[in-house]
Motif scaffolding. Structure first.
Motif, short mmCIF file in Angstrom:
data_model
loop_
_atom_site.label_atom_id
_atom_site.label_comp_id
_atom_site.label_asym_id
_atom_site.label_seq_id
_atom_site.Cartn_x
_atom_site.Cartn_y
_atom_site.Cartn_z
N UNK A 1 39.52 37.26 41.12
CA UNK A 1 39.53 38.58 41.30
C UNK A 1 38.28 39.56 41.60
N UNK A 2 37.53 39.46 40.53
CA UNK A 2 36.27 40.26 40.73
C UNK A 2 35.30 40.00 41.70
N UNK A 3 35.30 38.49 42.21
CA UNK A 3 34.45 37.97 43.06
C UNK A 3 34.97 38.53 44.47
N UNK B 1 43.38 40.85 33.37
CA UNK B 1 41.97 40.94 33.21
C UNK B 1 41.46 42.30 33.77
N UNK B 2 41.20 43.23 32.75
CA UNK B 2 41.00 44.50 33.18
C UNK B 2 39.59 44.70 33.84
N UNK B 3 38.97 44.15 33.49
CA UNK B 3 37.12 43.96 33.88
C UNK B 3 37.31 43.49 35.31
N UNK B 4 37.71 42.20 35.65
CA UNK B 4 37.82 41.60 36.78
C UNK B 4 38.69 42.53 37.92
N UNK B 5 39.49 43.13 37.34
CA UNK B 5 40.44 44.19 38.20
C UNK B 5 39.61 45.36 38.78
#
Length: 619
Positions: free
Chosen positions: A159-161, A226-230
């Motif tokens: 997600x983050x990538x 995952x709030x950070x990756x989102x």
């Protein structure tokens, strides 16, 4: 005749027609060869055969009078010929063949390339464009999302990538590496897939299956949102929403889908029962079992900015104070003359200075703690100075070879920084290259070094491999999305500020920053703020009689503290506590008592926050 023999014979008979009918592939088409300073990049159209085994590369340096076999590749239509220190002025000719069980094809039409010296601007363009290909060529064929890594499960997307990769696609369209139409189509592919992928109160998981959108657990209890990756994904999507601004059916639809994804993120749910802090994870199977509140400076600052900016599910701006900055945040320390302001010892891994700032422009503003451009600049300069000091005497560390972050290493993926226990000699190109907008002089020097000195083993089809460790003569065979993405984005922010401009144009961002407590700041962003100079030397070293002698030089009188640590970072002996020392040179001698002979780290700190670390050997 045994049963096994009859079964084997039957399989052979069944497959005989297939074996007999196997044919060699057709000749590959359209071979562009591009020459750079130390290598030639080869790209061609993928062959149509489903049973393709790979390709073979041939080279000629005498105008095609004779051809030498260069290498064999896999099914990806891309290859590198590292020319290194071969003489200049040689025109190289290339052609390729495809092969399978039926044989080898006829060769492609040849193409030529020359390798010539390159300017810094050309090196930057080369690096960005090659790295961009990780997200464009290696993007998942169904979802279009970024695969987690090049040497893992090909269906695992991140997600983050993907958020970082979306920013790379924007850069690629702006620089003409792909057409705007191609970029819009890829973005439609990604955004449409995300609409139907697993979400948990609007929040995406860390990993998902790129074919069907189902969550892939990141760990035992991390199988939900995952709030950070989102937040990293939303940072990229919001930048893309501003870039693809034309009044066309596709771009209008793309903006609408992005807005829907953004407005459906329930940031307020992740307060965990309306508490004063946001939590990283929530799972429908395990609830808040992960129990990771987002407090203290690391890569997640963008979470609180976006949560306060949400037009549909915002959190009170006060959570920035009650949550993010409420614990273990401020850091008054200084290393090698550079103040760090907030975060752990030395600033932590360098991705702390990158992930939240691909879109969020930290220039010209500050909160109650610091200007984050200055903080991230100093973080970068601390790491470069640490490599120069090289207290653990790692092979290869120098002014041009630096950069510690989370990356692959000889013993697996790990976080690396200047804390003694975390530095095993593994350098990651993304650490220095993604610091380009903050510390361009030392980042450019690192780029030149990585390419011109280490490139033969460090440069591949998607740019620089993830990391290397010269102590162990180890180079990663891998690429990671979360390390490749910041290289493209942050180099672009250095060159044009494109992603900073786009993200900050979103109308929700400026009011959120004001509500959080950011105010204008005119701190210069070019000259680093230096603390008073502190230099030490240890003589003799190694030490055999238990007496540790240190020469100390100060530009001005200060109080000093000193301690001895083992290589894991644990304090072995406190030597000195806030003792006044005069300006100039002085001599200090300590009787040291250690559990066993070996290598230790002498750490001396001043009341200005500067810390000096020196390796000592005790016999």
């Amino acid at each position: 005749m045994t049963t096994q023999f009859r079964y084997t014979l039957l399989l052979a008979v069944i497959n005989l027609p297939l074996i007999m009918c196997a044919q060699a592939p057709v000749a590959p088409q359209a071979l562009p060869a591009t020459g750079y300073e130390k290598h030639v990049a080869l790209n061609w159209q993928a062959n149509p055969e489903s049973n393709l085994s790979g390709y073979k590369i041939y080279r000629s340096t005498n105008g095609g009078a004779s051809w030498e076999y260069l290498k064999q590749t896999g099914k990806a239509p891309i290859a590198i010929d590292w020319t290194g220190n071969e003489p200049e002025g040689i025109t190289r000719h290339y052609r390729i063949t495809a092969f399978n069980a039926g044989g080898e094809s006829a060769p492609s039409q040849p193409d030529t390339a020359d390798c010539v010296p390159m300017t810094d601007e050309e090196l930057l363009e080369m690096t960005q464009r090659a790295t961009f290909r990780y997200f464009w060529d290696y993007g998942h064929p169904v979802s279009g999302m970024a695969r987690e890594r090049s040497n893992g499960d090909a269906n695992t997307v991140t997600t983050g990538g993907t958020g970082f990769g979306i920013m790379a696609i924007v850069v690629g369209a702006e620089r003409g590496w792909v057409t705007r139409t191609e970029a819009v189509n890829r973005m439609i592919q990604i955004a449409s897939f995300l609409q139907f992928a697993d979400r948990f109160h609007g929040v995406f998981p860390h990993w998902m299956n790129g074919t069907n959108g189902n969550v892939i657990p990141f760990s035992q209890y991390d199988d939900g949102g995952d709030l950070v990756e989102t937040a990293f994904l939303m940072q990229g999507l919001l930048a893309a929403r501003q870039y693809f601004n034309q009044d066309t059916p596709l771009e209008n639809a793309l903006r609408d889908v992005i807005t829907g994804l953004w407005e459906e993120v329930e940031w307020d749910w992740y307060r965990k029962n309306n508490s004063g802090v946001l939590y990283w994870h929530w799972s429908p199977n395990f609830g808040w079992q992960m129990n990771f509140p987002l407090r203290g400076f690391y890569e997640a600052q963008i979470v609180y900015i976006l949560a306060a900016a949400s037009p549909t599910h915002p959190v009170p701006a006060s959570l920035y104070q009650t949550g993010w900055t409420s614990s273990n945040y401020a850091n008054s320390g200084s290393h090698f003359g550079y103040k760090i302001y907030c975060g752990p010892f030395g600033g932590g891994p360098l991705f702390f200075a990158h992930y939240s700032y691909l879109g969020f422009d930290p220039r010209g503003k500050k909160d109650a703690f610091c200007n984050y451009f200055v903080r991230n600049r100093n973080h970068s300069l601390i790491q470069q100075a640490y490599a120069v000091a090289n207290p653990k005497q790692h092979t290869g560390y120098n002014a041009d070879c630096w950069g510690l972050t989370s990356c692959d290493g000889p013993n697996g993926y790990a976080a690396h920084d200047i804390w003694p226990a975390n530095d095993d000699g593994t350098v990651a190109p993304t650490a220095a290259l993604s610091s380009m907008p903050f510390a361009p002089d030392v980042s450019l020097a690192a780029l030149r070094h990585f390419y011109r000195v280490r490139g033969e083993r460090l440069w591949g089809v998607y740019g620089f491999y993830d990391a290397f460790n010269l102590n162990q003569n180890w180079y990663a065979p891998s690429y990671l999305a979360i390390d490749q993405g910041p290289i493209v984005g942050m180099i672009e922010n250095y060159r044009t500020g494109l992603l900073w401009d786009l993200f900050m144009q979103n109308p929700e961002i400026a009011p959120a920053l004001t509500a959080i407590g950011f105010v204008p700041d005119n701190t210069p962003v070019t000259e680093p703020e230096k603390a008073s100079a502190l230099e030490i030397s240890v003589t003799p070293n190694p030490i055999s009689n238990g007496l540790l002698g240190v020469d100390i030089y100060l530009q001005e009188a200060q109080q000093l503290s000193a301690r001895l640590r083992d290589l894991r970072g644990s304090i072995v002996q406190d030597l000195l506590s806030e003792t006044p020392f005069p300006a100039g040179k002085s001599r200090q001698t300590w009787l040291v008592q250690v559990p066993s002979p070996g290598v230790y780290l002498l750490e001396i700190g001043s009341n200005s926050g500067q810390i000096f670390v020196k390796k000592v050997v005790l016999h």
